[in-house]
Design an enzyme around this catalytic site. Structure first.
Site, PDB file in Angstrom:
ATOM      1  CG  HIS A 193      12.603  20.155 -17.567  1.00  0.00           C
ATOM      2  ND1 HIS A 193      13.147  19.236 -16.703  1.00  0.00           N
ATOM      3  CD2 HIS A 193      13.627  20.944 -17.991  1.00  0.00           C
ATOM      4  CE1 HIS A 193      14.448  19.466 -16.597  1.00  0.00           C
ATOM      5  NE2 HIS A 193      14.761  20.492 -17.367  1.00  0.00           N
ATOM      6  CE  LYS A 200      24.460  14.699 -10.251  1.00  0.00           C
ATOM      7  NZ  LYS A 200      24.891  13.326  -9.914  1.00  0.00           N
ATOM      8  CG  ASP A 257      23.861  24.872 -19.673  1.00  0.00           C
ATOM      9  OD1 ASP A 257      22.725  25.138 -19.236  1.00  0.00           O
ATOM     10  OD2 ASP A 257      24.818  25.668 -19.605  1.00  0.00           O
ATOM     11  CE  LYS A 300      21.222   7.421  -9.566  1.00  0.00           C
ATOM     12  NZ  LYS A 300      22.336   8.134 -10.206  1.00  0.00           N
ATOM     13  CB  SER A 337      25.833   9.714 -19.821  1.00  0.00           C
ATOM     14  OG  SER A 337      26.325   8.661 -19.029  1.00  0.00           O
TER      15      SER A 337
END
Length: 510
Positions: free
Chosen positions: A102, A131, A136, A143, A400
């Site tokens: 999405h 998460k 946000d 994964k 990240s």
């Protein structure tokens, strides 16, 4: 906060090969570790994630059709490829799951573990979706994993495996700055991320943003300062915020201050180590640290750096450490009396076999899925406050995101504005000194006009992210009279549903 800032500024043999037997033994060991606390009828990891989702879905604003879309995994890649070891050909299996697209790119780590399987990868990618939404970060969840025990492979062999898996990802369009961006996880680190980035660059030399294909890289390869300690720092920020809530203080019968708070941490890898360091630096008392073989316990507090140094110099074990009691049954220390318990190791560490014995007043899930659904209910009925994994350990993906943004901008944070900020502050300070008639010392001046370095901007961004997400979770929990896990997941579902509704669904409707 001053002590945290001071700490932040200071922070800066190969075995004989029997692949089949070793892989089976390592996998069995990992399975035993994650099953010690659970009954046979408790759900496995993926089912547990789905159960938590279903519970939260009832409190969301999403339709049944949208919930089905959000819950389902979009794409899964399963590959096998040969690698030669000691004159023999070994077939390596790897997975990559893209739970939700999405928002793009998908984001999530790649782990090297004999316990990797498709169900685990799907469960972890789902958690990554939720998460990212709860803090946000504009990514979908992903994964990956390779089913090997990295301890049984040489560095050269691990490099070949990593590069070959990256090639598979490139060929199937499962990696790229705008498609899917891996990161470190269990058994991997900056070294492996560097191999992935280099392999991607060689197969996509025209991609000027190629460095953003993976995060968690070394600084010399485009990494960001603060990424290594990000998840542990996020855990500290999250616990600090929840301890400041009056309703949490009342439930725990706690002052709300980190100083003097007793903390037990399970897992002394990257996340557990840095969480322990930040808690200790701000006055908490680390009374227990649990590893897979033994635990160290001292009710008066453990010196984290001394314990880490001892383990490094003594074969990777706490055994013999003179300033703590060494407990041969490490799982028992989960049951020690403390203010805060931080499971920072594996999933399914608190289940129906030990949930009723847990005496911690607050459980902060630094690991993914450390508490089973049934144990979650028992702990809450017994008065414990649980800060869920999808919120508390989001520091890694948050930083990240910063690294990814840095790679796309091709510019180090602070490079354009640091000196300008310092000169502006210096001019203002000179004006104040002139009016006050009291000049400051040179040391005082430098402290006041100091422009932010990259790691300070990263820490600031992470702190703001965690404060906002913790308060959003609290507001939903109080408004709906639900627990924090359900509230965080409900917020996540609503954000994803809004994104799906805003973008529309191509080819879904006639």
């Amino acid at each position: 906060m001053a002590s945290l800032l001071a700490y932040q500024l200071r922070a800066a043999s190969r075995k004989p090969f029997n692949y089949g037997a070793l892989s089976l033994r390592a996998r069995q060991l990992s399975t035993d570790i994650t099953n010690k606390a659970t009954e046979d009828d408790e759900p496995k990891f993926l089912r547990a994630v789905e159960m938590f989702f279903d519970r939260a879905a009832k409190h969301s604003n999403a339709s049944e059709e949208t919930l089905k879309h959000i819950k389902s995994t979009d794409s899964v890649l399963s590959v096998t490829f040969p690698v030669e070891k000691d004159g023999k050909t070994v077939m390596i299996r790897g997975y990559r799951s893209q739970h939700s697209r999405h928002r793009l790119p998908c984001k999530g780590g790649i782990r090297f573990s004999s316990a990797v399987d498709l169900q685990e990868v799907e469960a972890l990618s789902a958690l990554m979706t939720y998460k990212c939404a709860v803090v946000d970060v504009p990514f979908g969840g992903g994964k990956g994993g390779i089913m090997i025990d990295p301890k049984e492979w040489t560095e050269a062999e691990l490099e070949r495996i990593t590069r070959r898996f990256t090639l598979e990802l490139c060929q199937k369009n499962f990696i790229g700055p705008g498609v899917d961006v891996p990161a470190p996880d269990v058994g991997t680190g900056p070294r492996e991320m560097g191999w992935i980035a280099d392999t991607y660059r060689n197969f996509n030399p025209q991609d000027v943003n190629g460095a953003a294909c993976v995060t968690g890289k070394a600084l010399s390869l485009g990494g960001v300062r603060g990424r290594t300690e990000a998840t542990g720092l996020g855990v500290y920020y999250g616990v600090r915020e929840f301890l400041a809530f009056p309703e949490v203080q009342a439930r725990m019968k706690h002052s709300g201050k980190i100083d003097g708070t007793s903390v037990v941490i399970q897992g002394f890898g990257n996340v557990g180590y840095w969480a322990a360091k930040f808690f200790e630096a701000n006055g908490a008392k680390i009374t227990g640290i649990i590893e897979h073989d033994v635990a160290a316990y001292n009710k008066d507090g453990i010196n984290v750096e001394q314990l880490a140094l001892w383990r490094k110099e003594n074969g990777g074990s706490f055994r013999g450490f003179p300033d703590a009691q060494i407990i041969e049954n490490p799982m028992s220390v989960l049951e020690a009396e403390c203010d805060v318990l931080i499971p920072a190791a594996l999933e399914r560490q608190i289940g129906m076999r030990n949930a009723h014995k847990i005496r911690a007043k607050l459980i902060g899930e630094a690991a993914n899925g450390p508490v089973t659904p049934a144990a979650d209910e028992v702990l809450r009925k017994n008065g414990a406050v649980i800060i869920p994994d999808l919120l508390l350990n989001a520091g890694g993906v948050c930083v990240s995101y910063f690294e990814w943004a840095k790679n796309l901008s091709h510019l180090r944070f602070g490079r354009m504005n640091k000196r300008w900020d310092e000169r502006s502050k210096e001019q203002l300070l000179s004006l104040v000194e002139g009016n006050a008639g009291h000049p400051l010392t040179e040391v005082e001046r430098r402290q006041l006009i100091h422009g932010a370095e990259e790691h300070e901007l990263v820490y600031s961004g992470l702190e703001d992210t965690m404060i906002v997400a913790c308060n959003e979770t609290r507001q939903t929990a109080n408004a709906k009279n639900i627990d924090y896990r359900t509230a965080a997941l409900a917020n996540s579902i609503n954000k994803i549903a809004a994104s799906l509704a805003g973008s529309g669904s191509i080819f879904t409707h006639a």
